[in-house]
Design an enzyme around this catalytic site. Structure first.
Site, PDB file in Angstrom:
ATOM      1  N   LEU A   1       0.622  -1.004  -0.217  1.00 22.24           N
ATOM      2  CA  LEU A   1      -0.152   0.308   0.155  1.00 22.24           C
ATOM      3  C   LEU A   1       0.731   0.839   0.247  1.00 22.24           C
ATOM      4  CD1 LEU A   1      -3.085  -1.367   2.570  1.00 22.24           C
ATOM      5  CD2 LEU A   1      -2.742  -1.266  -0.468  1.00 22.24           C
ATOM      6  N   GLY A   2       2.407   0.988   0.479  1.00 21.19           N
ATOM      7  CA  GLY A   2       2.946   2.380   0.118  1.00 21.19           C
ATOM      8  C   GLY A   2       4.332   1.987   1.476  1.00 21.19           C
TER       9      GLY A   2
ATOM     10  N   GLY B   1       7.864   4.151   3.394  1.00 23.88           N
ATOM     11  CA  GLY B   1       8.448   5.025   3.739  1.00 23.88           C
ATOM     12  C   GLY B   1      10.189   4.967   3.431  1.00 23.88           C
ATOM     13  N   ALA B   2      10.771   5.529   5.017  1.00 24.95           N
ATOM     14  CA  ALA B   2      11.498   5.465   4.524  1.00 24.95           C
ATOM     15  C   ALA B   2      12.396   4.620   5.023  1.00 24.95           C
ATOM     16  CB  ALA B   2      12.438   6.984   5.817  1.00 24.95           C
TER      17      ALA B   2
ATOM     18  N   GLU C   1       7.190  -0.481   5.329  1.00 23.98           N
ATOM     19  CA  GLU C   1       6.683  -0.924   3.731  1.00 23.98           C
ATOM     20  C   GLU C   1       5.225  -0.873   4.808  1.00 23.98           C
ATOM     21  OE1 GLU C   1       6.446  -1.345   0.165  1.00 23.98           O
ATOM     22  OE2 GLU C   1       8.657  -1.780   0.616  1.00 23.98           O
TER      23      GLU C   1
ATOM     24  N   LYS D   1       2.394  -2.141   9.199  1.00 24.75           N
ATOM     25  CA  LYS D   1       3.340  -1.774   9.213  1.00 24.75           C
ATOM     26  C   LYS D   1       4.326  -2.600   9.607  1.00 24.75           C
ATOM     27  CE  LYS D   1       5.556   3.225   8.956  1.00 24.75           C
ATOM     28  NZ  LYS D   1       4.707   4.103   8.607  1.00 24.75           N
TER      29      LYS D   1
ATOM     30  N   ASP E   1       1.672  16.451  12.767  1.00 27.59           N
ATOM     31  CA  ASP E   1       2.027  16.092  11.367  1.00 27.59           C
ATOM     32  C   ASP E   1       0.583  15.749  10.355  1.00 27.59           C
ATOM     33  OD1 ASP E   1       3.258  15.622   8.798  1.00 27.59           O
ATOM     34  OD2 ASP E   1       2.563  13.112   9.068  1.00 27.59           O
TER      35      ASP E   1
ATOM     36  N   LYS F   1      -2.378  16.508   8.451  1.00 27.85           N
ATOM     37  CA  LYS F   1      -2.783  16.647   7.102  1.00 27.85           C
ATOM     38  C   LYS F   1      -3.886  16.088   5.656  1.00 27.85           C
ATOM     39  CE  LYS F   1       1.323  14.144   5.890  1.00 27.85           C
ATOM     40  NZ  LYS F   1       2.706  14.179   5.670  1.00 27.85           N
TER      41      LYS F   1
ATOM     42  N   ASN G   1      -3.160  12.445   5.655  1.00 29.27           N
ATOM     43  CA  ASN G   1      -3.927  11.424   6.554  1.00 29.27           C
ATOM     44  C   ASN G   1      -5.043  11.680   7.428  1.00 29.27           C
ATOM     45  OD1 ASN G   1      -0.569  10.889   7.073  1.00 29.27           O
ATOM     46  ND2 ASN G   1      -0.136  12.574   8.625  1.00 29.27           N
TER      47      ASN G   1
ATOM     48  N   THR H   1       6.234  18.556   4.266  1.00 27.41           N
ATOM     49  CA  THR H   1       4.948  19.100   3.578  1.00 27.41           C
ATOM     50  C   THR H   1       5.018  20.003   5.009  1.00 27.41           C
ATOM     51  OG1 THR H   1       3.756  17.459   5.314  1.00 27.41           O
ATOM     52  CG2 THR H   1       2.685  17.289   3.120  1.00 27.41           C
TER      53      THR H   1
END
Length: 368
Positions: free
Chosen positions: A27-28, A30-31, A34, A50, A142, A144, A147, A182
């Site tokens: 699904l995505g 990050g640094a 996953e 995650k 964070d 936004k 999210n 962001t």
């Protein structure tokens, strides 16, 4: 306590997470993490997992344990829940509640009718959730639109704050990494590298409310330095014609949240009592056309991979509902994303928490 030793009771051991969960799709990314769509084999329940590679966390073990312990305590109807934590030799696996209603902006654009009152009801849910966090002594840091996800495809679905706190775990709470992620949602005191408090979340909610009523961000400049200057001075306007049909009460509400001085800024409690939220001053006029046009122009999907691809979840849920899923009951992802993660962590692919995928690629002027 180092990861890998006998840890807190909320952490479970798993030699192979795929004995418990069937991985569906990524699904995505990050640094150094996953997010994977997975199905629990016994209950058939879909979850988001995650996967965090431990190699990328060396030296951060204690703070990570503390963060996850806090996340595990959070139970609120508008915050995505952390259901379970598993640990293997090389990874931590955070088992997150799966939300399937898609992204906030997508839903607004798809609607045929959208009003101030709709925006007010969305902001009320966000304020209620963030007040809960603040009462627990937690600052999100964070907030936004990216999210904010809908719990289900239902028309009356509640909104959920997703990925709460994980940005903090990944070290993106510093001024530098926040700015490169962001910047448009960051409070002036954060950019000024001053000590900050819960008030930073209230500023971000003000920015979100602004966008929900016009479809473009309050601060915009192609040049980051100029963008930061605008934010530091709290320079924003209610531009004509985009704000001509918006109530004075809505503008007053935003001004109290997007107050430069954090000591004068509304708290969540004060914002929840404002007439635009608690009263009947939010207008019922349809503003869908202008807002959706601006959202489509100013928040086009980034070419960068989203940190959490809500669209992939919606697509997968629709496949399940239609009975056209191509995956058999025993199939797993050929190569686990977590395996790839471990390789990435060892070859230095950690980008230090600076992930430009977490927001619009640029902040533009309102588009005609």
């Amino acid at each position: 306590m180092p990861l890998g030793e006998d840890g807190p009771s909320w952490k479970k051991r798993a030699q192979d997470i795929r004995e418990i969960y069937e991985f569906r799709e990524t699904l995505g990314t990050g640094a150094f993490s996953e997010v994977v769509l997975a199905e629990e084999k016994t209950s058939r329940k879909l979850v988001a997992i995650k996967c965090i590679a431990k190699k990328a966390l060396e030296g951060k073990e204690t703070s990570l344990e503390n963060e996850i312990a806090v996340l595990h305590k959070i139970k609120h109807p508008n915050i995505v829940a952390l259901d379970d934590i598993y640990e293997s030799g090389g990874h931590l696996y955070l088992i997150m509640q799966l939300v399937s209603g898609g992204e906030l902006f997508d839903r607004i654009v798809e609607k045929g009718f959208y009003t101030e009152r709709d925006a007010s009801q969305l902001i009320r849910q966000i304020l209620d959730a963030v007040q809960y966090l603040h009462d627990m002594g937690i600052v999100h840091r964070d907030l936004k639109p990216e999210n904010l996800l809908y719990y289900s495809p239902d028309l009356d679905s509640k909104i959920m704050i997703s990925d709460f706190g994980l940005s903090k775990i990944e070290g993106s709470g510093s001024v530098m990494s926040t700015a490169c992620g962001t910047p448009g949602y960051v409070a002036p005191e954060v950019l000024a590298q001053k000590p900050y408090s819960k008030a930073v979340d209230c500023w971000s909610i003000g920015v979100i409310a602004y966008i929900l009523l016009c479809g473009y961000p309050p601060f915009y400049d192609e040049n980051d330095a100029k963008l930061f200057e605008q934010i530091l001075r709290a320079e924003y306007e209610f531009d004509s014609p985009y704000w001509d049909d918006i109530s004075e009460s809505a503008k007053d509400f935003i001004q109290h949240l997007m107050e430069k001085d954090p000591s004068q800024r509304f708290t969540c409690e004060q914002a929840l009592q404002h007439p635009w939220i608690a009263g009947d001053t939010a207008l019922d006029k349809n503003i869908h056309q202008s807002v959706s046009e601006q959202i489509k122009k100013n928040f086009a999907k980034s070419k960068w991979k989203q940190a959490f691809n809500a669209t992939a979840v919606v697509r997968h849920m629709r496949k399940l509902q239609l009975g056209t899923s191509q995956e058999g009951p025993g199939q797993t992802t050929p190569t686990s994303p977590c395996d790839l993660l471990e390789a990435g962590a060892s070859n230095g692919s950690d980008s230090g928490g600076c992930d430009r995928s977490l927001g619009p690629s640029s902040h533009r002027l309102p588009q005609d």
